[in-house]
Design a protein around this motif. Structure first.
Motif, mmCIF file in Angstrom:
data_model
loop_
_atom_site.group_PDB
_atom_site.id
_atom_site.type_symbol
_atom_site.label_atom_id
_atom_site.label_comp_id
_atom_site.label_asym_id
_atom_site.label_seq_id
_atom_site.Cartn_x
_atom_site.Cartn_y
_atom_site.Cartn_z
ATOM 1 N N TRP A 91 36.616 43.569 30.279
ATOM 2 C CA TRP A 91 35.977 43.608 31.592
ATOM 3 C C TRP A 91 34.467 43.497 31.409
ATOM 4 O O TRP A 91 33.935 43.782 30.342
ATOM 5 N N ASN A 92 33.775 43.047 32.477
ATOM 6 C CA ASN A 92 32.317 42.968 32.442
ATOM 7 C C ASN A 92 31.722 44.333 32.721
ATOM 8 O O ASN A 92 32.300 45.131 33.458
ATOM 9 N N SER B 233 29.803 35.617 36.828
ATOM 10 C CA SER B 233 30.484 36.251 35.697
ATOM 11 C C SER B 233 31.457 37.347 36.123
ATOM 12 O O SER B 233 32.265 37.813 35.318
ATOM 13 N N GLU B 234 31.391 37.776 37.385
ATOM 14 C CA GLU B 234 32.354 38.773 37.870
ATOM 15 C C GLU B 234 33.764 38.195 37.752
ATOM 16 O O GLU B 234 34.003 37.046 38.144
ATOM 17 N N PRO B 235 34.715 38.977 37.221
ATOM 18 C CA PRO B 235 36.048 38.426 36.916
ATOM 19 C C PRO B 235 36.716 37.714 38.092
ATOM 20 O O PRO B 235 37.269 36.622 37.928
ATOM 21 N N ASP B 236 36.680 38.323 39.287
ATOM 22 C CA ASP B 236 37.373 37.699 40.415
ATOM 23 C C ASP B 236 36.684 36.412 40.853
ATOM 24 O O ASP B 236 37.340 35.430 41.210
ATOM 25 N N TYR C 167 34.731 34.495 38.844
ATOM 26 C CA TYR C 167 34.927 33.545 37.746
ATOM 27 C C TYR C 167 36.307 32.888 37.844
ATOM 28 O O TYR C 167 36.453 31.667 37.720
ATOM 29 N N GLN C 168 37.347 33.715 38.083
ATOM 30 C CA GLN C 168 38.699 33.184 38.146
ATOM 31 C C GLN C 168 38.883 32.277 39.357
ATOM 32 O O GLN C 168 39.576 31.249 39.295
#
Length: 655
Positions: free
Chosen positions: A484-485, A552-555, A557-558
């Motif tokens: 995780w970031n 860069s936040e996972p959601d 980015y995805q």
């Protein structure tokens, strides 16, 4: 003073040019004759509030430097050296990790011209540069100047070839009414002041729980309530005492306002100095070991004695000196916290106002108990007794102080390009520090003034569990692909690109992207996916901030990776020239000609023609058939951006 400042600013605004953020720079020219063959051409530029123009001496691998050139095809005169600049100052860039040279509010640039042909009566110069605030705009203005001193307005026209190539850039967009920016950063300054006020308040609360301050609360409140002639006067004196405490800590920030007024960027310039950051690292490390109990840091005892003597005067003056005495005798506990607050304020963008906000919060937290316990004296019975827990608080603060110290060492490493404290190394050091704190809380290690720990208290064990949870949280930060970031620590560790691991490609975050609109559009049609059109720049600071802190936040980015075709158009890509048959002249609305020669020229013009905008970063969501899906977006926060992406995706699926 604030009212006076507001009125002065308002008067300045209504007497200036009709200038807005969409037109952040206005340039006027004049000519001064030096000799029969030499002239000085003076460019006087006015910059919109908050915008910067970068100097011709700006360092390499940073924002685009200013260039003054002779228009192509012109002969009979030449430039004499570099232009002379006035009103520049240095400003550190976190993105480029170096000091940049900029103009703010105004710029005076003088370029000397030497005539080779004495019969020439007018010259043509081009003014190229970059202006930035939360977005960046490239300035490319041609000037035809008579040597008599007047700017000549020429009637210009373009060829059929240029008209056709201009038209080829136009898109048949749908839903163009949505082409407006919804980003609002107007509250950013207020948010920053509140944040540091809150941090100062928390620091004051922590200072209350130290051996230097906590025992003073019941003693001082009892003194006021029992020594006064009546209860109301005692309460008034205690509240006045608290007000003086706040006032004293605010006074400590006033000298920095003097520096700020001399040069609004001086605090930022000081804070980015390598040796000052090393000094902060050394001082905070020194403070942390004081909190550990290896030595005491105190101000000269004579200072406290003199203030104590002055407090015996009585009345309002006596109460003021009592408050000053508290500030001096408690310095060994409050000093390290104040030092952290000072260093943190100097390394922010808010300057002296942020320091005052932090000091106000600190003083208020320190003063609040004296006023509250004077109003409600029965509460004194509920206060815990002094004991070993006070020293435990100091030691905990020592560990936090040591962790903060490495932030300043990291700043020095980034500025000096030592490549010693990469992101993963920094996080590794923090892991070691907080493992030490966990061991201390669970009584596995001791410090000089600790009392024997017979049994771990619930609060100590709970806090130890929180520290372990924090270690688990930051642990993945040392890996090449973290689980995780570390979004909660944004701004503390070095940036993600400053890594011991190699990066994948030159697209943001290793995403698949297209750097040509037609290629990206073809890919979107084939995949039947919506387009994220990203107008960006290699020298765009806020573009990098968006990519590193928001994308860069996972959601997010995805979402970008799975659901969008990313087209990143670099408007300052001036290294790659277009083929000769694709170069053309673009007639701007102001009647001036812009020569389209490079990839960057093409995409910046493409942005202006289709979206009536010239700033970066600038984001548009559209379908493969060129239908705008929602309002455009610029520099903004993570939640707003994620919601914006989801709205666009939902609109695309519905249609």
């Amino acid at each position: 003073m604030k009212k006076i400042f507001f009125i002065a600013t308002f008067l300045l605004a209504i007497t200036s040019f009709a200038q807005t953020a969409e037109d952040p720079i206005i340039i006027e020219t004049s000519v001064k004759k030096i000799s029969d063959t030499e002239y000085d051409v003076i460019f006087n530029a006015k910059l919109y509030k908050g915008w910067y123009l970068y100097s011709q001496h700006n360092p390499e691998d940073a924002s685009l430097p200013l260039e003054i050139t002779i228009k192509e095809g012109e002969t009979g005169y030449k430039l004499v050296g570099k232009a002379d600049e006035k009103d520049t100052f240095k400003k550190y860039s976190d993105i480029w990790e170096k000091e940049e040279i900029v103009f703010k509010d105004k710029a005076t640039i003088t370029q000397r011209i030497q005539l080779i042909n004495k019969d020439i009566t007018r010259i043509k110069l081009n003014f190229f540069g970059q202006v930035c605030e939360t977005a960046c705009i490239n300035v490319d203005e041609p000037f035809t100047i008579s040597l008599g001193g007047k700017t000549i307005k020429e009637v210009v026209s373009i060829t059929e070839k240029s008209k056709n190539l201009t038209n080829s850039l136009k898109l048949n967009l749908k839903n163009t009414s949505l082409l407006k920016n919804v980003s609002d950063s107007g509250s950013e300054s207020e948010s920053g002041l509140f944040s540091i006020f809150f941090l100062g308040f928390v620091g004051g609360l922590l200072a209350l729980l130290t051996p230097c301050v906590f025992p003073m609360i019941p003693l001082t409140v009892s003194f006021f309530t029992k020594q006064s002639e009546n209860k109301k006067k005692g309460v008034f004196n205690a509240i006045l005492y608290g007000c003086f405490i706040v006032f004293i800590y605010i006074l400590l920030s006033l000298p920095f306002h003097f520096l700020d007024n001399l040069d609004p960027e001086i605090l930022n310039t000081i804070s980015t100095n390598v040796w000052l950051n090393i000094f902060f690292f050394a001082v905070l490390t020194f403070f942390s070991f004081s909190f550990f109990g290896f030595y005491e840091i105190t101000l000269p005892s004579s200072w406290g004695n003199k203030m104590d003597s002055a407090s015996s005067v009585g009345g309002i003056i006596g109460i003021f000196f009592m408050a000053l005495t508290l500030a001096i005798v408690s310095f060994s506990c409050t000093g390290p916290i104040l030092g952290s607050l000072l260093a943190g304020s100097l390394t922010s963008d808010g300057g002296a106002m942020q320091l005052t906000a932090g000091m106000t919060g600190f003083g208020l937290a320190l003063a609040l108990p004296f006023a509250l316990f004077a109003l409600f004296p029965n509460w004194l019975n509920s206060l815990p007794k002094s004991g070993g827990w006070l020293n435990t608080t100091k030691v905990i603060l020592g560990f936090l102080e040591l962790a903060l110290a490495f932030k300043f060492l990291s700043n020095a490493d980034l500025v000096a390009h030592w490549n010693l404290l990469k992101r993963e190394v920094f996080i590794g050091i923090w892991i070691i520090i907080f493992i030490g704190l966990a061991l201390y809380l669970f009584a596995k290690i001791k410090f000089p003034h600790d009392s024997p720990v017979k049994k771990l208290s619930f609060s100590r064990m709970s806090f130890g569990a929180l520290v372990i949870a924090f270690i688990i949280y930051i642990g993945p930060g040392v890996l090449k692909e973290p689980t995780w970031n570390l979004s909660l620590l944004s701004g503390f560790p070095p940036p993600q690109f400053y890594s011991i691991y190699e990066q994948e490609n030159d697209c943001p975050l290793g995403l698949d992207c297209y750097k040509d609109f037609d290629e990206g559009l073809a890919a979107a049609k084939e995949a039947n996916k919506p387009i994220l059109l990203d107008f960006t720049g290699w020298a765009c600071v806020n573009c990098r901030k968006m990519e590193e802190n928001v994308w860069s936040e996972p959601d997010i980015y995805q979402t970008l990776k799975d659901n969008y075709i990313l087209i990143s158009l670099y408007v300052d890509d001036n290294e790659k020239e277009l083929p000769k048959d694709q170069q053309f002249d673009f007639l701007k609305k102001n009647g001036k000609i812009k020569q389209i020669k490079t990839i960057g020229d093409k995409w910046s013009t493409f942005q202006v023609i289709n979206f009536k905008n010239a700033s970066q970063p600038y984001y548009i969501l559209m379908s493969p058939d060129l239908e705008i899906l929602n309002n455009t977006q610029q520099y903004t926060d993570r939640d707003t951006y994620y919601k914006w992406l989801q709205e666009g995706l939902q609109t695309f699926k519905t249609k």
